[in-house]
Write a protein that holds these residues in place. Structure first.
Motif, PDB file in Angstrom:
ATOM      1  N   UNK A  53       0.825  -1.210   0.000  1.00  0.00           N
ATOM      2  CA  UNK A  53       0.000   0.000   0.000  1.00  0.00           C
ATOM      3  C   UNK A  53       0.863   1.265   0.000  1.00  0.00           C
ATOM      4  N   UNK A  54       2.064   1.173   0.591  1.00  0.00           N
ATOM      5  CA  UNK A  54       2.935   2.344   0.641  1.00  0.00           C
ATOM      6  C   UNK A  54       3.862   2.442  -0.564  1.00  0.00           C
ATOM      7  N   UNK A  55       3.715   1.552  -1.513  1.00  0.00           N
ATOM      8  CA  UNK A  55       4.545   1.545  -2.714  1.00  0.00           C
ATOM      9  C   UNK A  55       4.284   2.803  -3.538  1.00  0.00           C
ATOM     10  N   UNK A  56       5.351   3.437  -4.011  1.00  0.00           N
ATOM     11  CA  UNK A  56       5.214   4.667  -4.795  1.00  0.00           C
ATOM     12  C   UNK A  56       6.169   4.633  -5.981  1.00  0.00           C
ATOM     13  N   UNK A  57       5.922   5.496  -6.938  1.00  0.00           N
ATOM     14  CA  UNK A  57       6.791   5.613  -8.111  1.00  0.00           C
ATOM     15  C   UNK A  57       8.172   6.088  -7.641  1.00  0.00           C
ATOM     16  N   UNK A  58       9.212   5.445  -8.144  1.00  0.00           N
ATOM     17  CA  UNK A  58      10.579   5.797  -7.774  1.00  0.00           C
ATOM     18  C   UNK A  58      11.177   4.885  -6.724  1.00  0.00           C
ATOM     19  N   UNK A  59      10.372   4.023  -6.124  1.00  0.00           N
ATOM     20  CA  UNK A  59      10.879   3.093  -5.117  1.00  0.00           C
ATOM     21  C   UNK A  59      11.659   1.960  -5.774  1.00  0.00           C
ATOM     22  N   UNK A  60      12.708   1.533  -5.107  1.00  0.00           N
ATOM     23  CA  UNK A  60      13.474   0.371  -5.555  1.00  0.00           C
ATOM     24  C   UNK A  60      12.831  -0.858  -4.946  1.00  0.00           C
ATOM     25  N   UNK A  65      11.388 -13.084  -7.864  1.00  0.00           N
ATOM     26  CA  UNK A  65      12.356 -13.843  -8.652  1.00  0.00           C
ATOM     27  C   UNK A  65      13.786 -13.381  -8.411  1.00  0.00           C
ATOM     28  N   UNK A  66      13.985 -12.328  -7.610  1.00  0.00           N
ATOM     29  CA  UNK A  66      15.321 -11.900  -7.229  1.00  0.00           C
ATOM     30  C   UNK A  66      15.885 -10.736  -8.013  1.00  0.00           C
ATOM     31  N   UNK A  67      15.075 -10.071  -8.815  1.00  0.00           N
ATOM     32  CA  UNK A  67      15.544  -8.937  -9.605  1.00  0.00           C
ATOM     33  C   UNK A  67      15.250  -7.625  -8.877  1.00  0.00           C
ATOM     34  N   UNK A  68      16.232  -6.708  -8.916  1.00  0.00           N
ATOM     35  CA  UNK A  68      16.031  -5.366  -8.388  1.00  0.00           C
ATOM     36  C   UNK A  68      15.610  -4.455  -9.524  1.00  0.00           C
ATOM     37  N   UNK A  69      14.680  -3.568  -9.241  1.00  0.00           N
ATOM     38  CA  UNK A  69      14.226  -2.624 -10.253  1.00  0.00           C
ATOM     39  C   UNK A  69      13.633  -1.396  -9.608  1.00  0.00           C
ATOM     40  N   UNK A  70      13.274  -0.433 -10.448  1.00  0.00           N
ATOM     41  CA  UNK A  70      12.683   0.822  -9.989  1.00  0.00           C
ATOM     42  C   UNK A  70      11.267   0.908 -10.537  1.00  0.00           C
ATOM     43  N   UNK A  71      10.324   1.254  -9.678  1.00  0.00           N
ATOM     44  CA  UNK A  71       8.928   1.405 -10.095  1.00  0.00           C
ATOM     45  C   UNK A  71       8.809   2.699 -10.882  1.00  0.00           C
ATOM     46  N   UNK A  77      -3.575  -3.066  -9.610  1.00  0.00           N
ATOM     47  CA  UNK A  77      -2.829  -4.212  -9.112  1.00  0.00           C
ATOM     48  C   UNK A  77      -1.571  -4.474  -9.915  1.00  0.00           C
ATOM     49  N   UNK A  78      -1.219  -3.572 -10.798  1.00  0.00           N
ATOM     50  CA  UNK A  78      -0.034  -3.749 -11.636  1.00  0.00           C
ATOM     51  C   UNK A  78       0.932  -2.594 -11.444  1.00  0.00           C
ATOM     52  N   UNK A  79       2.208  -2.911 -11.592  1.00  0.00           N
ATOM     53  CA  UNK A  79       3.258  -1.901 -11.584  1.00  0.00           C
ATOM     54  C   UNK A  79       4.151  -2.157 -12.791  1.00  0.00           C
ATOM     55  N   UNK A  80       4.759  -1.123 -13.293  1.00  0.00           N
ATOM     56  CA  UNK A  80       5.760  -1.282 -14.350  1.00  0.00           C
ATOM     57  C   UNK A  80       7.106  -1.008 -13.702  1.00  0.00           C
ATOM     58  N   UNK A  90      11.594  -2.623 -19.370  1.00  0.00           N
ATOM     59  CA  UNK A  90      10.447  -2.256 -18.538  1.00  0.00           C
ATOM     60  C   UNK A  90       9.449  -3.405 -18.593  1.00  0.00           C
ATOM     61  N   UNK A  91       9.131  -3.927 -17.435  1.00  0.00           N
ATOM     62  CA  UNK A  91       8.271  -5.105 -17.377  1.00  0.00           C
ATOM     63  C   UNK A  91       7.066  -4.811 -16.490  1.00  0.00           C
ATOM     64  N   UNK A  92       5.855  -5.003 -17.016  1.00  0.00           N
ATOM     65  CA  UNK A  92       4.678  -4.894 -16.146  1.00  0.00           C
ATOM     66  C   UNK A  92       4.535  -6.172 -15.321  1.00  0.00           C
ATOM     67  N   UNK A  93       4.205  -6.005 -14.064  1.00  0.00           N
ATOM     68  CA  UNK A  93       4.018  -7.158 -13.183  1.00  0.00           C
ATOM     69  C   UNK A  93       2.995  -6.826 -12.112  1.00  0.00           C
ATOM     70  N   UNK A  94       2.488  -7.853 -11.483  1.00  0.00           N
ATOM     71  CA  UNK A  94       1.526  -7.658 -10.398  1.00  0.00           C
ATOM     72  C   UNK A  94       2.244  -7.191  -9.142  1.00  0.00           C
ATOM     73  N   UNK A  95       1.532  -6.478  -8.310  1.00  0.00           N
ATOM     74  CA  UNK A  95       2.108  -6.020  -7.053  1.00  0.00           C
ATOM     75  C   UNK A  95       2.486  -7.186  -6.147  1.00  0.00           C
ATOM     76  N   UNK A  96       1.781  -8.292  -6.267  1.00  0.00           N
ATOM     77  CA  UNK A  96       2.062  -9.438  -5.407  1.00  0.00           C
ATOM     78  C   UNK A  96       3.411 -10.079  -5.717  1.00  0.00           C
ATOM     79  N   UNK A  97       4.040  -9.717  -6.851  1.00  0.00           N
ATOM     80  CA  UNK A  97       5.355 -10.249  -7.206  1.00  0.00           C
ATOM     81  C   UNK A  97       6.487  -9.463  -6.553  1.00  0.00           C
TER      82      UNK A  97
END
Length: 107
Positions: A53-60, A65-71, A77-80, A90-97
């Protein structure tokens, strides 16, 4: 005959007390199982829900699966998530991932 009836009544009364003590023991065991197994699981679910719920754009983020990325973008329910430094992955994925979130301003 009166002696036999009183002995039978006493045996029946002792069986009822045994049943009550057995039910109390079952209640204690079930309560302990809830306290040690179910309660931590529900606390973990609440922690993960608060993190997402506290996830925001720019967060690492660290994905499951073990990959680091930036939102870079968020929907319901999806983030890129952008992976790597070339800005093309750039990969779209569910927040639950997402398994861990590091805020942009924190170390």
């Amino acid at each position: 005959m009166g002696i036999l009836l009183t002995e039978a009544d006493a045996a029946a009364g002792a069986g009822g007390a045994g049943l009550i003590s057995m039910l109390i023991m079952y209640a204690v065991v079930i309560g302990a199982m809830w306290f040690f197994l179910m309660r931590p699981q529900s606390k973990e679910k609440k922690r993960v829900a608060a993190m997402l719920a506290s996830l925001a754009v720019g967060d690492v983020v660290l994905t499951t699966s073990g990959f680091y990325g930036v939102v870079i973008d968020m929907k319901d329910d999806m983030v890129i998530v952008e992976f790597g430094s070339n800005k093309n992955c750039r990969i779209p994925m569910e927040k639950s991932a997402i398994s861990r979130v590091e805020k942009a301003g924190e170390n």
